[in-house]
Scaffold this active site. Structure first.
Site, PDB file in Angstrom:
ATOM      1  N   GLN A   1       0.831  -1.207   0.000  1.00  0.00           N
ATOM      2  CA  GLN A   1       0.000   0.000   0.000  1.00  0.00           C
ATOM      3  C   GLN A   1       0.862   1.252   0.000  1.00  0.00           C
ATOM      4  O   GLN A   1       1.586   1.504   0.964  1.00  0.00           O
ATOM      5  CB  GLN A   1      -0.884   0.008   1.252  1.00  0.00           C
ATOM      6  N   GLY A   2       0.804   2.033  -1.071  1.00  0.00           N
ATOM      7  CA  GLY A   2       1.578   3.282  -1.161  1.00  0.00           C
ATOM      8  C   GLY A   2       0.666   4.480  -0.959  1.00  0.00           C
ATOM      9  O   GLY A   2       0.306   5.165  -1.924  1.00  0.00           O
TER      10      GLY A   2
ATOM     11  N   SER B   1       0.847   6.613   2.458  1.00  0.00           N
ATOM     12  CA  SER B   1       1.501   7.630   3.284  1.00  0.00           C
ATOM     13  C   SER B   1       2.723   8.226   2.595  1.00  0.00           C
ATOM     14  O   SER B   1       3.427   7.544   1.845  1.00  0.00           O
ATOM     15  CB  SER B   1       1.961   7.027   4.611  1.00  0.00           C
TER      16      SER B   1
ATOM     17  N   SER C   1       4.380  -1.067   3.815  1.00  0.00           N
ATOM     18  CA  SER C   1       4.566  -2.433   4.336  1.00  0.00           C
ATOM     19  C   SER C   1       4.735  -3.424   3.190  1.00  0.00           C
ATOM     20  O   SER C   1       4.028  -3.337   2.176  1.00  0.00           O
ATOM     21  CB  SER C   1       3.360  -2.861   5.174  1.00  0.00           C
TER      22      SER C   1
ATOM     23  N   GLU D   1     -10.254  -1.665   5.859  1.00  0.00           N
ATOM     24  CA  GLU D   1      -9.122  -1.846   6.770  1.00  0.00           C
ATOM     25  C   GLU D   1      -9.571  -1.706   8.216  1.00  0.00           C
ATOM     26  O   GLU D   1      -9.126  -2.427   9.092  1.00  0.00           O
ATOM     27  CB  GLU D   1      -8.038  -0.817   6.454  1.00  0.00           C
TER      28      GLU D   1
HETATM   29  C1  LIG Z   1       3.386  -0.789  11.358  1.00  0.00           C
HETATM   30  C2  LIG Z   1       2.950   0.265  10.379  1.00  0.00           C
HETATM   31  C3  LIG Z   1       2.639  -0.117   9.083  1.00  0.00           C
HETATM   32  C4  LIG Z   1       2.248   0.844   8.165  1.00  0.00           C
HETATM   33  N1  LIG Z   1       2.000   0.441   6.876  1.00  0.00           N
HETATM   34  C5  LIG Z   1       1.678   1.356   5.953  1.00  0.00           C
HETATM   35  C6  LIG Z   1       1.506   0.964   4.580  1.00  0.00           C
HETATM   36  O1  LIG Z   1       1.639  -0.209   4.213  1.00  0.00           O
HETATM   37  N2  LIG Z   1       1.210   1.933   3.687  1.00  0.00           N
HETATM   38  C7  LIG Z   1       1.048   3.237   4.031  1.00  0.00           C
HETATM   39  O2  LIG Z   1       0.747   4.041   3.155  1.00  0.00           O
HETATM   40  N3  LIG Z   1       1.217   3.653   5.325  1.00  0.00           N
HETATM   41  C8  LIG Z   1       1.534   2.739   6.278  1.00  0.00           C
HETATM   42  N4  LIG Z   1       1.728   3.145   7.589  1.00  0.00           N
HETATM   43  C9  LIG Z   1       1.681   4.557   7.895  1.00  0.00           C
HETATM   44  C10 LIG Z   1       0.479   4.967   8.745  1.00  0.00           C
HETATM   45  O3  LIG Z   1      -0.691   4.969   7.986  1.00  0.00           O
HETATM   46  C11 LIG Z   1       0.813   6.374   9.297  1.00  0.00           C
HETATM   47  O4  LIG Z   1       1.926   6.228  10.177  1.00  0.00           O
HETATM   48  C12 LIG Z   1      -0.355   6.967  10.040  1.00  0.00           C
HETATM   49  O5  LIG Z   1      -1.391   7.293   9.163  1.00  0.00           O
HETATM   50  C13 LIG Z   1       0.081   8.249  10.802  1.00  0.00           C
HETATM   51  O6  LIG Z   1       0.717   9.138   9.955  1.00  0.00           O
HETATM   52  P1  LIG Z   1       2.130   9.773  10.347  1.00  0.00           P
HETATM   53  O7  LIG Z   1       3.040   8.661  10.769  1.00  0.00           O
HETATM   54  O8  LIG Z   1       2.572  10.641   9.218  1.00  0.00           O
HETATM   55  O9  LIG Z   1       1.857  10.657  11.645  1.00  0.00           O
HETATM   56  P2  LIG Z   1       1.226  12.127  11.662  1.00  0.00           P
HETATM   57  O10 LIG Z   1       0.024  12.165  10.792  1.00  0.00           O
HETATM   58  O11 LIG Z   1       2.308  13.102  11.386  1.00  0.00           O
HETATM   59  O12 LIG Z   1       0.732  12.243  13.156  1.00  0.00           O
HETATM   60  C14 LIG Z   1       1.620  12.587  14.232  1.00  0.00           C
HETATM   61  C15 LIG Z   1       0.777  12.693  15.499  1.00  0.00           C
HETATM   62  O13 LIG Z   1      -0.200  13.757  15.368  1.00  0.00           O
HETATM   63  C16 LIG Z   1      -1.512  13.245  15.612  1.00  0.00           C
HETATM   64  N5  LIG Z   1      -2.485  13.921  14.727  1.00  0.00           N
HETATM   65  C17 LIG Z   1      -2.324  14.156  13.408  1.00  0.00           C
HETATM   66  N6  LIG Z   1      -3.429  14.752  12.906  1.00  0.00           N
HETATM   67  C18 LIG Z   1      -4.305  14.875  13.928  1.00  0.00           C
HETATM   68  C19 LIG Z   1      -5.633  15.412  14.055  1.00  0.00           C
HETATM   69  N7  LIG Z   1      -6.289  15.915  12.995  1.00  0.00           N
HETATM   70  N8  LIG Z   1      -6.239  15.358  15.263  1.00  0.00           N
HETATM   71  C20 LIG Z   1      -5.599  14.838  16.346  1.00  0.00           C
HETATM   72  N9  LIG Z   1      -4.330  14.325  16.294  1.00  0.00           N
HETATM   73  C21 LIG Z   1      -3.704  14.344  15.109  1.00  0.00           C
HETATM   74  C22 LIG Z   1      -1.434  11.781  15.298  1.00  0.00           C
HETATM   75  O14 LIG Z   1      -2.447  11.048  15.970  1.00  0.00           O
HETATM   76  C23 LIG Z   1      -0.033  11.425  15.797  1.00  0.00           C
HETATM   77  O15 LIG Z   1      -0.052  11.196  17.175  1.00  0.00           O
HETATM   78  C24 LIG Z   1       2.134   2.213   8.539  1.00  0.00           C
HETATM   79  C25 LIG Z   1       2.425   2.585   9.851  1.00  0.00           C
HETATM   80  C26 LIG Z   1       2.839   1.637  10.759  1.00  0.00           C
HETATM   81  C27 LIG Z   1       3.153   2.081  12.155  1.00  0.00           C
END
Ligand SMILES: Cc1cc2nc3c(=O)[nH]c(=O)nc-3n(C[C@H](O)[C@H](O)[C@H](O)COP(=O)(O)OP(=O)(O)OC[C@H]3O[C@@H](n4cnc5c(N)ncnc54)[C@H](O)[C@@H]3O)c2cc1C
Length: 379
Positions: A121-122, A124, A156, A241
């Site tokens: 899944q691409g 993020s 992932s 999901e």
């Molecule tokens: C094990 C794992 C597997 C993953 N696999 C994939 C994958 O296959 N493909 C893919 O595309 N992505 C994947 N992800 C990414 C995942 O979807 C993102 O990490 C997630 O959506 C959070 O985005 P971010 O890491 O950029 O954090 P950010 O969005 O930068 O968030 C940082 C912090 O701010 C908080 N925050 C942000 N916006 C708000 C809001 N509006 N209100 C309140 N709080 C807020 C968040 O809750 C978090 O605590 C994976 C992540 C993990 C941990």
């Protein structure tokens, strides 16, 4: 809400149970959890067995209740989980089944069901995670192809995937809202211009990666849904999901809790009343999560199959309860909980990601507040 199983569903359960009892002892030994190519081969081999036995399409063609029974019984029997096939079976596959053209369904679904092709899944990007609609990877149309450039992160299984469900910006014009102008593409991972750089997790696994896209050519025919309508398609994907994707894991948690209670009795930590209270509360929590799962499935059954916002209530509670389970396990295991060779230790480290992956807890709370409680949007 109707939580009773019909005769036909009980018959399906009985048949599946028999097949699992005969098949599981014939499986090869499980691979090293950190060896992803070996895990891919193992997970695809298991999927092939399901396909040959007629269970492969349970995630799409069966009713939500049959899907629930399938996930419950396979987990109770200790069968392998979907693993490297997670995106193909529970994410991209159901999306293509719901939104793809007949040609797209014919091209992509059978290889996923047979365990021949793995998807990643691409979605993020470094600056687009929770706020996914801010994604900037560009796709510029050139005849019957898109030319795609940008960067994805946390992809992932990218290292072992054949296909990527990719979100791209196809209209970045001024005045276009960030939720418009997005398209959903199926990108072959071996296309020239795709570079995958694995990221190592705290647990030592390279289960996800950074993905760099440099003028990658993707046929326009690989777009699922209309051009610039990818956000709506994505919402279908994410509801899957957050809906039924974690069902088997609740059953797994109930089994793990039982194992933990047995270990506690053996090593004497059971004598601590605070620990017993903690395990008792967790037991009630997982029981409630199982009932909530049944209620969500029952609702999906009544409303045509696509899970609703109830999946967010489930994801929020499940991820916290599972983390709490591993914290309790550390109390029972003592110093063994620091031994990386111990099964529980790797799982405990992995569990830290549960409140982030598939939408963080804060985002789940926002969804519950807005869509279930009807509270006003914060911003
Ligand atoms: C094990 C794992 C597997 C993953 N696999 C994939 C994958 O296959 N493909 C893919 O595309 N992505 C994947 N992800 C990414 C995942 O979807 C993102 O990490 C997630 O959506 C959070 O985005 P971010 O890491 O950029 O954090 P950010 O969005 O930068 O968030 C940082 C912090 O701010 C908080 N925050 C942000 N916006 C708000 C809001 N509006 N209100 C309140 N709080 C807020 C968040 O809750 C978090 O605590 C994976 C992540 C993990 C941990």
């Amino acid at each position: 809400m109707d939580l009773a199983y019909s005769d036909e569903e009980e018959e399906f359960r009985g048949r599946l149970r028999e097949w699992l009892a005969a098949t599981l002892p014939t499986l090869p030994p499980r691979p090293d959890p950190l060896d992803w190519p070996a895990r891919r081969a193992y997970d695809c081999g298991w999927q092939r067995r399901l396909y040959d036995a007629g269970y492969a399409d349970v995630h799409w063609d069966a009713s939500p209740t049959q899907r629930l029974i399938f996930l419950e019984e396979t987990e109770l029997a200790g069968a392998p989980y979907v693993g490297a096939n997670f995106v193909g079976l529970l994410h991209a596959g159901p999306t293509i089944a719901a939104e793809g053209t007949p040609e797209q369904r014919d091209r992509w679904l059978p290889p996923v069901l047979r365990g021949d092709e793995v998807w990643c899944q691409g979605f993020s990007e470094p600056d687009a995670g929770s706020d996914l609609a801010s994604l900037r990877t560009r796709a510029v149309r050139d005849g019957d192809e898109y030319v795609v450039s940008g960067q994805k992160i946390w992809t992932s299984h990218a290292e072992v995937a054949d296909w990527c469900e990719l979100l791209v910006r196809t209209d970045a014009g001024p005045g276009v809202s960030k939720h418009r102008g997005i398209s959903w593409l199926a990108m072959p991972m071996d296309a020239p211009g795709v570079t995958v750089r694995p990221l190592r997790t705290l647990a030592g696994s390279t289960e996800f990666a950074e993905m760099f896209l440099d003028e990658v050519r993707v046929p326009v025919g690989n777009r699922v849904g209309d051009e610039n309508d990818g956000w709506r398609v994505t919402m279908v994907t994410l509801s899957f999901e957050r809906g039924t994707a974690f069902v088997g894991e609740v059953v797994a948690c109930r089994r793990l809790l039982g194992e933990l209670a047995r270990t506690a009795r053996e090593n004497g930590t059971w004598d601590d009343p605070a620990l017993r209270r903690r395990l008792g509360r967790l037991s009630a929590e997982f029981q409630a999560l199982w009932r909530l799962t049944q209620a969500n499935v029952s609702e999906a059954q009544a409303t045509g199959g696509v899970p609703g916002a109830g999946g967010s209530v489930f994801k929020l509670h499940y991820s916290h309860a599972r983390q709490e389970l591993y914290e309790a396990a550390a109390g029972v295991l003592g110093p063994d909980a620091l031994d990386l060779g111990h099964d529980w230790t790797l799982d405990r480290l992995s569990s830290l990601s549960y409140t982030i992956a598939a939408g963080t807890s804060q985002i789940q709370r926002n969804i519950v507040a807005e869509r279930i409680l009807g509270l006003p949007k914060g911003r």
